[in-house]
Design a protein around this motif. Structure first.
Motif, short mmCIF file in Angstrom:
data_model
loop_
_atom_site.label_atom_id
_atom_site.label_comp_id
_atom_site.label_asym_id
_atom_site.label_seq_id
_atom_site.Cartn_x
_atom_site.Cartn_y
_atom_site.Cartn_z
N MET A 1 0.85 -1.18 0.00
CA MET A 1 0.00 0.00 0.00
C MET A 1 0.89 1.24 0.00
O MET A 1 1.92 1.27 0.66
CB MET A 1 -0.91 -0.01 1.21
CG MET A 1 -1.97 -1.10 1.15
SD MET A 1 -3.09 -1.04 2.55
CE MET A 1 -2.09 -1.79 3.79
N ILE A 2 0.45 2.21 -0.70
CA ILE A 2 1.26 3.40 -0.89
C ILE A 2 1.21 4.34 0.32
O ILE A 2 2.06 5.20 0.47
CB ILE A 2 0.85 4.11 -2.19
CG1 ILE A 2 2.00 4.96 -2.69
CG2 ILE A 2 -0.41 4.90 -2.03
CD1 ILE A 2 1.90 5.32 -4.13
N GLN A 3 0.28 4.17 1.22
CA GLN A 3 0.16 5.08 2.36
C GLN A 3 0.94 4.58 3.58
O GLN A 3 0.69 5.04 4.67
CB GLN A 3 -1.32 5.31 2.71
CG GLN A 3 -2.02 4.13 3.33
CD GLN A 3 -2.71 3.25 2.32
OE1 GLN A 3 -2.42 3.31 1.15
NE2 GLN A 3 -3.62 2.41 2.77
N ARG A 4 1.89 3.71 3.40
CA ARG A 4 2.68 3.18 4.50
C ARG A 4 3.79 4.16 4.88
O ARG A 4 4.13 5.08 4.14
CB ARG A 4 3.28 1.83 4.13
CG ARG A 4 2.25 0.79 3.73
CD ARG A 4 1.35 0.40 4.84
NE ARG A 4 2.11 -0.22 5.90
CZ ARG A 4 1.65 -0.52 7.08
NH1 ARG A 4 0.39 -0.28 7.37
NH2 ARG A 4 2.40 -1.07 7.97
N ILE A 5 4.41 3.94 6.04
CA ILE A 5 5.43 4.84 6.54
C ILE A 5 6.69 4.80 5.68
O ILE A 5 7.39 5.81 5.54
CB ILE A 5 5.75 4.53 8.03
CG1 ILE A 5 6.66 5.60 8.65
CG2 ILE A 5 6.39 3.17 8.17
CD1 ILE A 5 6.01 6.92 8.81
N GLN A 6 6.96 3.65 5.03
CA GLN A 6 8.15 3.58 4.18
C GLN A 6 8.04 4.51 2.98
O GLN A 6 9.05 4.99 2.47
CB GLN A 6 8.47 2.16 3.74
CG GLN A 6 7.42 1.47 2.94
CD GLN A 6 6.60 0.54 3.80
OE1 GLN A 6 6.47 0.72 5.00
NE2 GLN A 6 6.04 -0.48 3.19
N THR A 7 6.82 4.81 2.56
CA THR A 7 6.64 5.76 1.47
C THR A 7 7.10 7.15 1.89
O THR A 7 7.72 7.88 1.11
CB THR A 7 5.17 5.80 1.03
OG1 THR A 7 4.75 4.47 0.71
CG2 THR A 7 4.96 6.68 -0.16
N ILE A 56 11.18 4.61 -7.93
CA ILE A 56 10.76 3.28 -8.40
C ILE A 56 10.37 2.41 -7.22
O ILE A 56 9.38 1.66 -7.28
CB ILE A 56 11.88 2.64 -9.24
CG1 ILE A 56 12.07 3.39 -10.55
CG2 ILE A 56 11.58 1.17 -9.52
CD1 ILE A 56 13.29 2.99 -11.33
N SER A 57 11.11 2.52 -6.14
CA SER A 57 10.84 1.71 -4.96
C SER A 57 9.49 2.06 -4.33
O SER A 57 8.82 1.19 -3.78
CB SER A 57 11.96 1.91 -3.94
OG SER A 57 11.75 1.11 -2.82
N ILE A 58 9.09 3.32 -4.41
CA ILE A 58 7.78 3.71 -3.88
C ILE A 58 6.66 2.98 -4.61
O ILE A 58 5.72 2.47 -4.00
CB ILE A 58 7.58 5.25 -3.97
CG1 ILE A 58 8.41 5.95 -2.92
CG2 ILE A 58 6.11 5.62 -3.80
CD1 ILE A 58 8.36 7.46 -3.01
N PHE A 59 6.77 2.88 -5.91
CA PHE A 59 5.70 2.29 -6.70
C PHE A 59 5.81 0.77 -6.84
O PHE A 59 5.02 0.15 -7.55
CB PHE A 59 5.62 2.96 -8.07
CG PHE A 59 5.16 4.39 -7.97
CD1 PHE A 59 3.87 4.68 -7.58
CD2 PHE A 59 6.03 5.42 -8.20
CE1 PHE A 59 3.44 5.98 -7.46
CE2 PHE A 59 5.62 6.74 -8.07
CZ PHE A 59 4.32 7.02 -7.70
#
Length: 136
Positions: A1-7, A56-59
């Protein structure tokens, strides 16, 4: 999921790698001119390569293992960039071209910290998914 803290951590790494290189200078030469990453294509390429890997890592949020590997590659790239800066500032003999170091030389360190925190969060998510799969 894109709304995680790693984003958020990866977005901060993008800001450090691609945004702040235009604001902070890397060093000042003996004439007092400020040298930015734009002045050397090697530095610019390494900084923008790091930002591209973070983007790239975000997506790649659906494939956490590849996201983790991209994060590790990005950390290695930032260590290479940091090594180039250390070589540039310390290995020149006599009167060096680097008379005063700028905060731009520390940007890879800030980026590495953000990438390590992102990889830690990715690993935590992967462990959580594995623990839930064991219950099935």
């Amino acid at each position: 999921m894109i709304q995680r803290i790693q984003t958020l951590y990866l977005a901060l790494a993008i800001i450090f790698s691609a945004g702040l290189i235009f604001v902070f200078h890397l060093w000042e030469d003996t004439a007092g001119e400020k040298i930015f990453a734009l002045d050397n294509y090697t530095y610019l390429g390494l900084f923008l390569g790091s930002a591209l890997l973070s983007l790239i890592s975000i997506f790649r949020f659906k494939n956490r293992k590849s996201q983790f590997v991209l994060g590790r590659l990005n950390i290695i790239l930032n260590f290479i960039l940091l090594g180039v800066f250390v070589y540039q500032s310390l290995n020149l003999s006599g009167e060096t071209n680097v008379s005063e170091k700028g905060i731009g030389m520390l940007l890879p360190i800030f980026s590495i910290v953000c990438l390590v925190l992102a990889n830690k969060a990715i690993k935590k998510d992967e462990d959580l998914v594995k623990s839930v799969d064991r219950l099935r």
